[in-house]
Design a protein around this motif. Sequence first.
Motif, PDB file in Angstrom:
ATOM      1  N   VAL A  42      39.003  40.068  40.106  1.00 10.61           N
ATOM      2  CA  VAL A  42      39.007  39.552  40.830  1.00 10.61           C
ATOM      3  C   VAL A  42      40.377  38.740  40.613  1.00 10.61           C
ATOM      4  CG1 VAL A  42      37.920  37.058  41.322  1.00 10.61           C
ATOM      5  CG2 VAL A  42      36.624  38.849  41.193  1.00 10.61           C
ATOM      6  N   VAL A  43      41.428  39.134  41.890  1.00  8.93           N
ATOM      7  CA  VAL A  43      42.537  38.295  41.772  1.00  8.93           C
ATOM      8  C   VAL A  43      42.841  36.845  42.146  1.00  8.93           C
ATOM      9  CG1 VAL A  43      45.423  38.860  41.346  1.00  8.93           C
ATOM     10  CG2 VAL A  43      43.939  40.317  41.295  1.00  8.93           C
ATOM     11  N   ALA A  44      42.638  35.928  41.847  1.00 15.66           N
ATOM     12  CA  ALA A  44      43.139  34.733  42.602  1.00 15.66           C
ATOM     13  C   ALA A  44      44.911  34.059  42.534  1.00 15.66           C
ATOM     14  CB  ALA A  44      42.540  32.992  42.203  1.00 15.66           C
ATOM     15  N   GLN A  45      45.403  34.037  43.394  1.00 14.78           N
ATOM     16  CA  GLN A  45      46.652  33.020  43.462  1.00 14.78           C
ATOM     17  C   GLN A  45      46.146  31.884  44.332  1.00 14.78           C
ATOM     18  OE1 GLN A  45      50.415  35.241  43.875  1.00 14.78           O
ATOM     19  NE2 GLN A  45      50.607  33.827  46.113  1.00 14.78           N
ATOM     20  N   VAL A  46      46.906  31.079  44.287  1.00 16.70           N
ATOM     21  CA  VAL A  46      46.488  29.374  44.043  1.00 16.70           C
ATOM     22  C   VAL A  46      47.970  29.054  44.316  1.00 16.70           C
ATOM     23  CG1 VAL A  46      45.217  27.109  43.665  1.00 16.70           C
ATOM     24  CG2 VAL A  46      44.185  30.168  42.111  1.00 16.70           C
ATOM     25  N   ILE A  87      45.484  23.532  49.567  1.00 17.38           N
ATOM     26  CA  ILE A  87      45.328  23.855  48.838  1.00 17.38           C
ATOM     27  C   ILE A  87      44.868  25.459  49.349  1.00 17.38           C
ATOM     28  CG2 ILE A  87      43.467  25.525  47.176  1.00 17.38           C
ATOM     29  CD1 ILE A  87      43.170  22.020  45.589  1.00 17.38           C
ATOM     30  N   ALA A  88      45.988  26.660  48.813  1.00 17.03           N
ATOM     31  CA  ALA A  88      45.265  27.955  49.673  1.00 17.03           C
ATOM     32  C   ALA A  88      45.209  28.865  48.732  1.00 17.03           C
ATOM     33  CB  ALA A  88      46.744  28.515  50.741  1.00 17.03           C
ATOM     34  N   VAL A  89      44.019  29.664  49.041  1.00 14.98           N
ATOM     35  CA  VAL A  89      43.909  30.575  47.574  1.00 14.98           C
ATOM     36  C   VAL A  89      43.854  31.970  48.408  1.00 14.98           C
ATOM     37  CG1 VAL A  89      41.874  31.060  45.950  1.00 14.98           C
ATOM     38  CG2 VAL A  89      42.827  28.967  46.889  1.00 14.98           C
ATOM     39  N   ASP A  90      44.309  32.837  47.526  1.00 15.57           N
ATOM     40  CA  ASP A  90      44.680  34.411  48.259  1.00 15.57           C
ATOM     41  C   ASP A  90      43.811  35.690  47.177  1.00 15.57           C
ATOM     42  OD1 ASP A  90      45.035  36.914  49.592  1.00 15.57           O
ATOM     43  OD2 ASP A  90      47.667  36.272  49.275  1.00 15.57           O
ATOM     44  N   PHE A  91      43.316  36.584  47.325  1.00 15.00           N
ATOM     45  CA  PHE A  91      43.106  36.967  46.367  1.00 15.00           C
ATOM     46  C   PHE A  91      42.927  38.416  46.783  1.00 15.00           C
ATOM     47  CE2 PHE A  91      39.240  33.621  46.982  1.00 15.00           C
ATOM     48  CZ  PHE A  91      39.233  33.508  45.547  1.00 15.00           C
ATOM     49  N   ASP A  92      44.331  38.472  47.017  1.00 13.52           N
ATOM     50  CA  ASP A  92      45.048  40.170  47.444  1.00 13.52           C
ATOM     51  C   ASP A  92      45.182  40.536  46.184  1.00 13.52           C
ATOM     52  OD1 ASP A  92      46.224  42.083  49.005  1.00 13.52           O
ATOM     53  OD2 ASP A  92      48.084  40.653  48.291  1.00 13.52           O
ATOM     54  N   GLY A  93      44.559  41.895  45.796  1.00 13.58           N
ATOM     55  CA  GLY A  93      44.696  42.669  44.987  1.00 13.58           C
ATOM     56  C   GLY A  93      44.243  43.201  43.971  1.00 13.58           C
ATOM     57  N   SER A  94      42.625  41.853  44.511  1.00 12.45           N
ATOM     58  CA  SER A  94      40.666  42.351  43.776  1.00 12.45           C
ATOM     59  C   SER A  94      40.381  43.562  43.875  1.00 12.45           C
ATOM     60  CB  SER A  94      40.556  41.661  44.436  1.00 12.45           C
ATOM     61  OG  SER A  94      40.953  40.231  44.481  1.00 12.45           O
ATOM     62  N   SER A  95      40.262  44.021  43.674  1.00  9.43           N
ATOM     63  CA  SER A  95      39.796  45.731  43.337  1.00  9.43           C
ATOM     64  C   SER A  95      38.397  45.788  44.775  1.00  9.43           C
ATOM     65  CB  SER A  95      37.576  45.416  42.222  1.00  9.43           C
ATOM     66  OG  SER A  95      38.277  45.692  41.138  1.00  9.43           O
ATOM     67  N   SER A 114      41.246  33.112  51.897  1.00  7.96           N
ATOM     68  CA  SER A 114      41.717  34.894  52.064  1.00  7.96           C
ATOM     69  C   SER A 114      41.487  35.507  50.992  1.00  7.96           C
ATOM     70  CB  SER A 114      43.453  35.136  52.370  1.00  7.96           C
ATOM     71  OG  SER A 114      44.218  34.353  51.379  1.00  7.96           O
ATOM     72  N   ALA A 115      40.760  36.667  51.689  1.00  8.18           N
ATOM     73  CA  ALA A 115      40.779  37.516  51.025  1.00  8.18           C
ATOM     74  C   ALA A 115      40.477  39.702  51.797  1.00  8.18           C
ATOM     75  CB  ALA A 115      38.892  37.890  50.163  1.00  8.18           C
ATOM     76  N   PRO A 116      41.224  40.260  51.200  1.00  6.25           N
ATOM     77  CA  PRO A 116      41.021  41.023  51.840  1.00  6.25           C
ATOM     78  C   PRO A 116      40.102  42.015  52.677  1.00  6.25           C
ATOM     79  CG  PRO A 116      42.493  41.261  49.918  1.00  6.25           C
ATOM     80  CD  PRO A 116      41.427  40.201  49.337  1.00  6.25           C
TER      81      PRO A 116
END
Length: 535
Positions: free
Chosen positions: A256-260, A267-275, A319-321
């Motif tokens: 679980v990859v979080a970019q905050v 606050i924007a949280v993007d999980f691009d790169g998560s499995s 956002s999450a892919p």
Amino acid sequence: MDLAPSQLSVIKTGLDAIGREMAVNLRRSAISSIVREARDFSVALTDARGEVVAQAECIPIMTAGIALALRGIAQHVDLSELTEDDALLMNDPYHGGQHLQDIYLLTPIFVDGELIAFGASTAHHVDIGGSHAGLSAHATELYQEGLRLPLSRFSVSRDFNDPRGFVRQIIAANVRVPDAVIGDLQAQFAASDTAARRLTELVRRQGRDEVLQAMSDVKDYAEKRVRAAIELIPDGVYRAVETFDATPWDAGTAEVVAQVTVSGSEIAVDFDGSSAQILGNVNCPFASTVSAVQSAVRCMLESPDIGFNEGCNRPISVSAPYGSVLNPRPPAAVRARLTPASRVFNAVVRALGQAVPHRAVATGFDTTTAIAVSKRGFDKYQVSLEILGGGWGACAEHDGPDALDNPISNCANAPVEALETDYDHFRIEEYALAEDSGGAGTTSGGRGIVRTYVATVDDVSVAGYADRHTAGPAGIKGGADGGTGSFTIRRADGTVEELDCIYQEVLNRGDRITIRTGGGGGYGTAQRHNRPGER
């Protein structure tokens, strides 16, 4: 209309009290131990658009999720056609729901013929069908997990209160313990009845226009408070990666990859790169991902006393892919969605801990350890479902708490006496703290739980899941990692079987299953730290 601050405060207090009373009445009316004892439910009062204006402090991931479940309600239901006899029901994970066991119930509230609000609740139902009683550990698609209910309008008097009603019959016919499931739905109706009665009383005392204005104002005020708290966090991009064990599904270690990104008051949280999503039940519907983010952000703000409503969520975007473990494509199975959701919480807390280090905390065990113990009789099932906690992470001020469910779940531990009163196919032989399971440090991580179930008859089915059986939660600032969990069966003949982190097994009379949960990570230089009373 502008309300005086004093009147807004009075009405807000009244709205909050409605939420708390809804929660009390739902719990006291419930049948199953998972709702009555573990308190696995949440309640809310919404406005006429379905936006939450007040909630009780129940299950955080459900609390945040109610607004998501109701979002866009007018796109599915013509609100102008609703009557006092109508209700809405849903549990669809791919349209705002969590997982199938969490059934959302909404009832419209009318005052003088005008729709002004909804009473809303969600409860974790002990069985919803599927391939295994209580939970389907090895499901690979949603259809194997139970009955899926899209958002639907129905007549309460015709379709539910009447034992021959369609909604009541379709649910009862598809679950193993219909008395418990229907009984818990009736408890949800009791919460809605409380909301309708108390909100009507509030309108009579304070005035219709004043209450409606307050319902809007409390959301705006919460947004203002949240934005002010976010502005105290330094702008920047903060990143953290958390993992969970996906080897039972041949997926190795999932990430679980979080970019905050903190920018001003947002606050924007993007999980691009998560499995990518997994062929198993450990996927997290997007609504649960968003709920976990919202819960994590609130934990890291300097103003913890902000009342929760839809206004709190406005400054936060997620956002999450699509097709990832945090936003899966249907019909992916999602029963164990709290495993990745908990890593979402951990990752966001760790990322923001870089921005506000004085609020940093070591990672807790933070894993839903679920166990279903069921027995099929000649004419009915017995199904017990429990959620067990572990140790929380330590922080600079104090040790991590012992034996608590993870922060976004917050279930209570069901008392042994209550379970053994309700069920006769097992007994609980041991219930204790898992000593030395917390990570050492200047302050220590909390300790986990040891709980042993003994089958009192043959052919008792057990199923469960957890995480952190191979690696414990990380300590910070030199603190040691927390301990791991385990599932162990000891057969009556002395044979010992170590189980994977997800399992379905059968126990016969005298067989035992021991559930051990891990502890939290330590904070500060790793050294032996004695808790009060220890030597």
